[in-house]
Design a protein around this motif. Structure first.
Motif, PDB file in Angstrom:
ATOM      1  N   SER A 100       0.818  -1.213   0.000  1.00 17.77           N
ATOM      2  CA  SER A 100       0.000   0.000   0.000  1.00 17.77           C
ATOM      3  C   SER A 100       0.852   1.263   0.000  1.00 17.77           C
ATOM      4  N   SER A 101       0.554   2.165  -0.924  1.00 17.70           N
ATOM      5  CA  SER A 101       1.015   3.555  -0.882  1.00 17.70           C
ATOM      6  C   SER A 101       2.501   3.648  -0.564  1.00 17.70           C
ATOM      7  N   LEU A 102       3.326   3.295  -1.535  1.00 16.73           N
ATOM      8  CA  LEU A 102       4.748   3.090  -1.278  1.00 16.73           C
ATOM      9  C   LEU A 102       5.631   4.309  -1.502  1.00 16.73           C
ATOM     10  N   ASN A 103       5.169   5.293  -2.264  1.00 13.19           N
ATOM     11  CA  ASN A 103       6.065   6.401  -2.604  1.00 13.19           C
ATOM     12  C   ASN A 103       5.266   7.684  -2.808  1.00 13.19           C
ATOM     13  N   TYR A 104       5.477   8.649  -1.906  1.00 12.08           N
ATOM     14  CA  TYR A 104       4.783   9.931  -2.009  1.00 12.08           C
ATOM     15  C   TYR A 104       5.710  10.985  -2.594  1.00 12.08           C
ATOM     16  N   GLY A 137      -1.532   6.116 -21.779  1.00 11.00           N
ATOM     17  CA  GLY A 137      -2.052   6.673 -23.014  1.00 11.00           C
ATOM     18  C   GLY A 137      -3.555   6.824 -23.040  1.00 11.00           C
ATOM     19  N   ASP A 138      -4.263   5.997 -22.259  1.00 11.21           N
ATOM     20  CA  ASP A 138      -5.721   6.089 -22.238  1.00 11.21           C
ATOM     21  C   ASP A 138      -6.232   7.069 -21.193  1.00 11.21           C
ATOM     22  N   GLY A 139      -5.312   7.775 -20.540  1.00  7.05           N
ATOM     23  CA  GLY A 139      -5.709   8.773 -19.546  1.00  7.05           C
ATOM     24  C   GLY A 139      -5.800   8.250 -18.137  1.00  7.05           C
ATOM     25  N   THR A 140      -5.721   6.934 -17.946  1.00  8.14           N
ATOM     26  CA  THR A 140      -5.735   6.371 -16.595  1.00  8.14           C
ATOM     27  C   THR A 140      -4.354   6.522 -15.968  1.00  8.14           C
ATOM     28  N   GLN A 141      -4.297   6.299 -14.657  1.00  9.75           N
ATOM     29  CA  GLN A 141      -3.036   6.476 -13.941  1.00  9.75           C
ATOM     30  C   GLN A 141      -2.660   5.217 -13.163  1.00  9.75           C
ATOM     31  N   ILE A 142      -1.345   4.988 -13.063  1.00  8.16           N
ATOM     32  CA  ILE A 142      -0.808   3.952 -12.183  1.00  8.16           C
ATOM     33  C   ILE A 142       0.146   4.627 -11.208  1.00  8.16           C
ATOM     34  N   THR A 143       0.352   4.008 -10.066  1.00 10.86           N
ATOM     35  CA  THR A 143       1.330   4.525  -9.106  1.00 10.86           C
ATOM     36  C   THR A 143       2.661   3.814  -9.310  1.00 10.86           C
ATOM     37  N   TYR A 144       3.717   4.431  -8.826  1.00 13.73           N
ATOM     38  CA  TYR A 144       5.034   3.810  -8.984  1.00 13.73           C
ATOM     39  C   TYR A 144       5.908   4.073  -7.765  1.00 13.73           C
ATOM     40  N   VAL A 145       6.935   3.242  -7.652  1.00  9.98           N
ATOM     41  CA  VAL A 145       7.987   3.431  -6.658  1.00  9.98           C
ATOM     42  C   VAL A 145       9.248   3.731  -7.445  1.00  9.98           C
ATOM     43  N   SER A 146       9.899   4.847  -7.163  1.00  7.86           N
ATOM     44  CA  SER A 146      11.068   5.235  -7.941  1.00  7.86           C
ATOM     45  C   SER A 146      12.236   4.291  -7.675  1.00  7.86           C
ATOM     46  N   ASP A 147      13.171   4.269  -8.628  1.00  9.43           N
ATOM     47  CA  ASP A 147      14.383   3.472  -8.437  1.00  9.43           C
ATOM     48  C   ASP A 147      15.166   3.970  -7.230  1.00  9.43           C
ATOM     49  N   LYS A 148      15.082   5.272  -6.938  1.00  7.83           N
ATOM     50  CA  LYS A 148      15.789   5.819  -5.773  1.00  7.83           C
ATOM     51  C   LYS A 148      15.235   5.231  -4.480  1.00  7.83           C
ATOM     52  N   ALA A 149      13.903   5.109  -4.401  1.00  7.47           N
ATOM     53  CA  ALA A 149      13.281   4.548  -3.204  1.00  7.47           C
ATOM     54  C   ALA A 149      13.636   3.077  -3.048  1.00  7.47           C
ATOM     55  N   SER A 205      14.665  -0.573 -12.465  1.00 10.40           N
ATOM     56  CA  SER A 205      13.623   0.231 -13.077  1.00 10.40           C
ATOM     57  C   SER A 205      12.692   0.746 -11.988  1.00 10.40           C
ATOM     58  N   TYR A 206      11.753   1.607 -12.339  1.00 10.33           N
ATOM     59  CA  TYR A 206      10.676   1.945 -11.419  1.00 10.33           C
ATOM     60  C   TYR A 206       9.842   0.685 -11.160  1.00 10.33           C
ATOM     61  N   ALA A 207       9.263   0.595  -9.986  1.00 12.23           N
ATOM     62  CA  ALA A 207       8.280  -0.446  -9.694  1.00 12.23           C
ATOM     63  C   ALA A 207       6.905   0.120 -10.016  1.00 12.23           C
ATOM     64  N   LEU A 208       6.224  -0.465 -10.981  1.00 10.18           N
ATOM     65  CA  LEU A 208       4.945   0.036 -11.473  1.00 10.18           C
ATOM     66  C   LEU A 208       3.798  -0.791 -10.922  1.00 10.18           C
ATOM     67  N   SER A 209       2.692  -0.136 -10.641  1.00  6.69           N
ATOM     68  CA  SER A 209       1.552  -0.840 -10.073  1.00  6.69           C
ATOM     69  C   SER A 209       0.838  -1.672 -11.136  1.00  6.69           C
ATOM     70  N   LEU A 220      12.794  -8.304   0.166  1.00  8.58           N
ATOM     71  CA  LEU A 220      12.741  -6.849   0.158  1.00  8.58           C
ATOM     72  C   LEU A 220      11.488  -6.332   0.863  1.00  8.58           C
ATOM     73  N   SER A 221      11.648  -5.242   1.579  1.00  7.31           N
ATOM     74  CA  SER A 221      10.523  -4.609   2.276  1.00  7.31           C
ATOM     75  C   SER A 221      10.708  -3.100   2.202  1.00  7.31           C
ATOM     76  N   ARG A 222       9.673  -2.389   2.596  1.00  5.72           N
ATOM     77  CA  ARG A 222       9.752  -0.929   2.619  1.00  5.72           C
ATOM     78  C   ARG A 222       9.132  -0.414   3.899  1.00  5.72           C
ATOM     79  N   GLN A 223       9.810   0.542   4.528  1.00  7.32           N
ATOM     80  CA  GLN A 223       9.281   1.201   5.713  1.00  7.32           C
ATOM     81  C   GLN A 223       8.841   2.607   5.295  1.00  7.32           C
TER      82      GLN A 223
END
Length: 325
Positions: free
Chosen positions: A6-10, A26-38, A129-133, A218-221
């Motif tokens: 849930s909600s990994l990168n703000y 391209g269809d106007g919808t959105q996905i969330t991502y986690v940057s390579d830096k994170a 790469s970025y982690a894409l939802s 791997l985990s994220r805090q």
């Protein structure tokens, strides 16, 4: 592909709203991502906590002092780039695997000039790469307040007359990303006029295997939460041709509470691998997460995720010509 998280990168806040990092398709919808830096941040954290990695920190100042000498001008020093770089590769797993860049160096007010070039840099042998939802972002929000903390101490200490109200975007989904490791560059320092071996093959292999262990769990805090990013599906291998063949090859959707992966897309990506290398591909799947699990196992010869990571570690040892301890 990771467990659901849930909600990994703000990104930047807008007023009292925390905004997730997103991409518009391209269809106007959105996905969330986690940057390579994170992702790299979490790899470094686990490397330090679990593998004893040394990270680039205040000790670098000592390294600059050790590998520099008075220059030809007042308040200037000259840094031996090769000696400095080789030392960092040897001592700092972070610099060896994830690279680094040092510019505008100063030491105790003195300008530090590299012996060649205008900076000291190492291009990362490990690239993410970025982690894409997997699922689309639908605009879900969490309305939050700090009423408990306010009642207990904020109004007394900060003398505020009201609690703070905040909102944050929320998205719970699986993510997929690609990691590529150039095994030929681990433990190698690239000089101006060539390369030089810094680590022996045993240490090279150990660093790559440590990285595999980190990815495996791997985990994220974030915002007081632990999120599990360990993989439920993996595909890849060790190839002589250096190309991330399966980048953007995962196409998945949710179906009846499970995931369904487009197998043909993965097979087509596998067929882009040169014929002699193609059978080096490994595929791992965690049971119970995929509606087409049997298809994955049959067409991609999937085994368990744990078996894939263990086999990759054996192959890393084979590449470097060392035996597993």
């Amino acid at each position: 592909m990771t467990h659901k998280a849930s909600s990994l990168n703000y990104g930047e806040n807008i007023g009292n709203v925390s905004i997730l990092k997103k991409l518009t398709l391209g269809d106007g919808t959105q996905i969330t991502y986690v940057s390579d830096k994170a992702l790299k941040y979490e790899i470094r954290r686990k490397g330090r906590e679990e593998k004893g990695w040394k990270l680039l920190d205040g000790m670098v100042k000592e390294w600059i002092n050790r590998h520099s000498s008075p220059g030809g001008k007042k308040n200037e020093r000259t840094l031996d780039v090769d000696s400095f770089g080789k030392g960092l590769v040897r001592e700092y797993q972070e610099f060896d695997l994830l690279g680094g860049l040092f510019t505008n160096l100063k030491l105790e007010g003195e300008k530090v000039n590299p012996s060649y070039g205008d900076s000291v840099k190492r291009t990362a042998p490990v690239k993410l790469s970025y982690a894409l939802s997997i699922s689309k972002f639908e605009g879900d929000m969490d309305f939050m307040n700090n009423i408990d903390a306010y009642n207990r101490y904020i109004k007394h200490i900060e003398t505020k007359e009201a609690q703070v109200i905040a909102q944050s975007e929320e998205h719970s989904t699986h993510y997929y990303y690609t990691i590529a490791v150039d095994l030929d560059r681990i433990g190698i320092w690239e000089k101006e006029d060539g390369t030089e071996e810094v680590l022996d093959n045993q240490e090279k292999a150990q660093r790559v295997k440590d990285l595999l262990d980190i990815i495996r769990t791997l985990s994220r805090q974030i915002k007081g939460r632990w999120e599990n990013l360990s993989p439920i599906f993996v595909i890849g291998g060790i190839y002589k041709v250096k190309n991330p063949f399966f980048m953007d090859a995962i196409l998945a959707r949710e179906k009846d509470g499970l995931l369904e992966i487009n197998v043909n897309r993965l097979l087509d990506s596998k067929n882009l691998i040169p014929e002699g290398e193609r059978e080096n591909t490994l595929c791992g799947v965690l049971s119970g997460y995929f509606a087409n699990e049997e298809e994955l196992r049959q067409k991609l010869n999937c085994r368990s995720v744990a078996e894939v990571f263990d086999e990759l570690k054996r192959r890393v040892d084979h590449v470097y010509g060392v035996s597993q301890v």
